[in-house]
Design an enzyme around this catalytic site. Sequence first.
Site, PDB file in Angstrom:
ATOM      1  N   LYS A   1      -7.651  59.989 -31.463  1.00  0.00           N
ATOM      2  CA  LYS A   1      -6.428  59.542 -30.792  1.00  0.00           C
ATOM      3  C   LYS A   1      -6.095  58.147 -31.284  1.00  0.00           C
ATOM      4  CE  LYS A   1      -4.412  58.629 -26.248  1.00  0.00           C
ATOM      5  NZ  LYS A   1      -4.583  58.705 -24.790  1.00  0.00           N
TER       6      LYS A   1
ATOM      7  N   LYS B   1      -4.312  63.438 -32.053  1.00  0.00           N
ATOM      8  CA  LYS B   1      -3.119  62.969 -31.356  1.00  0.00           C
ATOM      9  C   LYS B   1      -2.670  61.635 -31.904  1.00  0.00           C
ATOM     10  CE  LYS B   1      -1.739  61.485 -26.785  1.00  0.00           C
ATOM     11  NZ  LYS B   1      -2.209  61.054 -25.501  1.00  0.00           N
TER      12      LYS B   1
ATOM     13  N   SER C   1       5.132  62.609 -26.873  1.00  0.00           N
ATOM     14  CA  SER C   1       6.458  62.341 -26.305  1.00  0.00           C
ATOM     15  C   SER C   1       7.464  61.781 -27.314  1.00  0.00           C
ATOM     16  CB  SER C   1       6.319  61.382 -25.121  1.00  0.00           C
ATOM     17  OG  SER C   1       5.669  60.186 -25.523  1.00  0.00           O
TER      18      SER C   1
ATOM     19  N   ARG D   1       4.865  56.815 -21.577  1.00  0.00           N
ATOM     20  CA  ARG D   1       4.468  55.716 -20.684  1.00  0.00           C
ATOM     21  C   ARG D   1       5.547  55.438 -19.652  1.00  0.00           C
ATOM     22  NH1 ARG D   1       1.180  52.034 -25.167  1.00  0.00           N
ATOM     23  NH2 ARG D   1      -0.360  53.671 -25.600  1.00  0.00           N
TER      24      ARG D   1
ATOM     25  N   CYS E   1      -5.052  55.374 -16.905  1.00  0.00           N
ATOM     26  CA  CYS E   1      -3.920  54.461 -17.103  1.00  0.00           C
ATOM     27  C   CYS E   1      -2.774  54.681 -16.110  1.00  0.00           C
ATOM     28  CB  CYS E   1      -3.426  54.509 -18.545  1.00  0.00           C
ATOM     29  SG  CYS E   1      -2.969  56.144 -19.120  1.00  0.00           S
TER      30      CYS E   1
HETATM   31  C1  PBG Z   1      -3.339  58.775 -21.274  1.00  0.00           C
HETATM   32  C2  PBG Z   1      -2.453  59.537 -22.170  1.00  0.00           C
HETATM   33  C3  PBG Z   1      -1.365  59.097 -22.948  1.00  0.00           C
HETATM   34  C4  PBG Z   1      -0.788  60.231 -23.518  1.00  0.00           C
HETATM   35  C5  PBG Z   1      -1.551  61.315 -23.102  1.00  0.00           C
HETATM   36  N1  PBG Z   1      -2.589  60.860 -22.301  1.00  0.00           N
HETATM   37  C6  PBG Z   1      -0.767  57.766 -23.100  1.00  0.00           C
HETATM   38  C7  PBG Z   1      -1.475  56.695 -23.807  1.00  0.00           C
HETATM   39  O1  PBG Z   1      -2.559  56.877 -24.374  1.00  0.00           O
HETATM   40  O2  PBG Z   1      -0.930  55.594 -23.759  1.00  0.00           O
HETATM   41  C8  PBG Z   1       0.436  60.259 -24.398  1.00  0.00           C
HETATM   42  C9  PBG Z   1       1.150  61.557 -24.430  1.00  0.00           C
HETATM   43  C10 PBG Z   1       2.501  61.509 -25.028  1.00  0.00           C
HETATM   44  O3  PBG Z   1       2.979  60.499 -25.578  1.00  0.00           O
HETATM   45  O4  PBG Z   1       3.169  62.545 -24.950  1.00  0.00           O
HETATM   46  N2  PBG Z   1      -4.222  57.907 -21.868  1.00  0.00           N
END
Ligand code: PBG
Length: 320
Positions: free
Chosen positions: A191, A244, A270, A201, A118
Amino acid sequence: MLRTRRLRKSEAIRRLVRETILSINDFVYPLFIEEGTNIETEIASMPGIKRFSLDKIAKELDEVVALKIPAVLLFGIPSAKDDEGTETWNENGIIQKAIRFIKQNYPDLYVITDVCFCEYTSHGHCGIIYENDVDNDATLVNIAKQVISHAKAGVDMVAPSGMMDGTIDMIRQSLDNSGFANLPIMAYSVKYASAFYGPFRDAADSAPTFGDRKTYQMDPSNREEGLRKATFDDEEGADILMVKPALSYLDIIRDLKNNFDRPIACYNVSGEYAMIKAAAEKGWIDGEKVMMESLLSMKRAGADIIITYFAKEAAKVLNK
Ligand code: PBG
């Protein structure tokens, strides 16, 4: 009368009967590494967390090592994006350079890479787009390319986060067939499609330009599906299973802990970091205490490994 307060009478007895102990050994610290030079950009929605170019990262790594944090999780921010995210398997890509730099200069620091697309695709989705959706099996082929290039650069562990079916099987076979049978995989097994990823993001410049991630990330309503997904990853050979986000999904962490004989990780994402930081900045909560209590809750729920932006701060508290 049955009395429970006897064993809470003093700090000494509370220490003796304490069930869950948080440790620096539990932490993985995420790092955002950007292509370019002289970059040290504070991320607005994640106070204390920065994007670094490689020439600026030594100070941060020195601190991580001095605090005895065992591992880092790398995210790359490339200078160029395209439809497929081809930069992810460039041997001179930002992550490949970062792995080599860290393993050369900090050989004992354990390096894990987030394996995804991404941050590297022009559309911001986690794979190849076909008819407005991410094509699972075509993406798997590129995941293998990405993983092998991380392995060749010297990574210690890979952590695929894109939620494509068959990912662990594809990675395990590719690694085994390329001489990397001993390289472990941490699966982002459960996830969820979560709004808690918002600040990330911005940090990684990886928001999708159309639609959302609900066709590949899980519905937050589903618990049993999480067990099913983790079962698949377990059977495909994942070495560590991750949940997650963490805080709103402590039940899922416990489910995995009770059901699998593997180390369980969680990702304190985050948005969870941002909420505590924002409330603490306003003086509405004691930021340090809430940080420690929420990390403790993840450990108590069953996490053996906690990926957290709080790693440095929490390590300082634990070192006191
Ligand atoms: C990539 C990824 C993401 C996160 C970790 N790896 C973003 C998403 O899935 O949109 C999020 C980590 C965070 O919010 O700290 N796919």
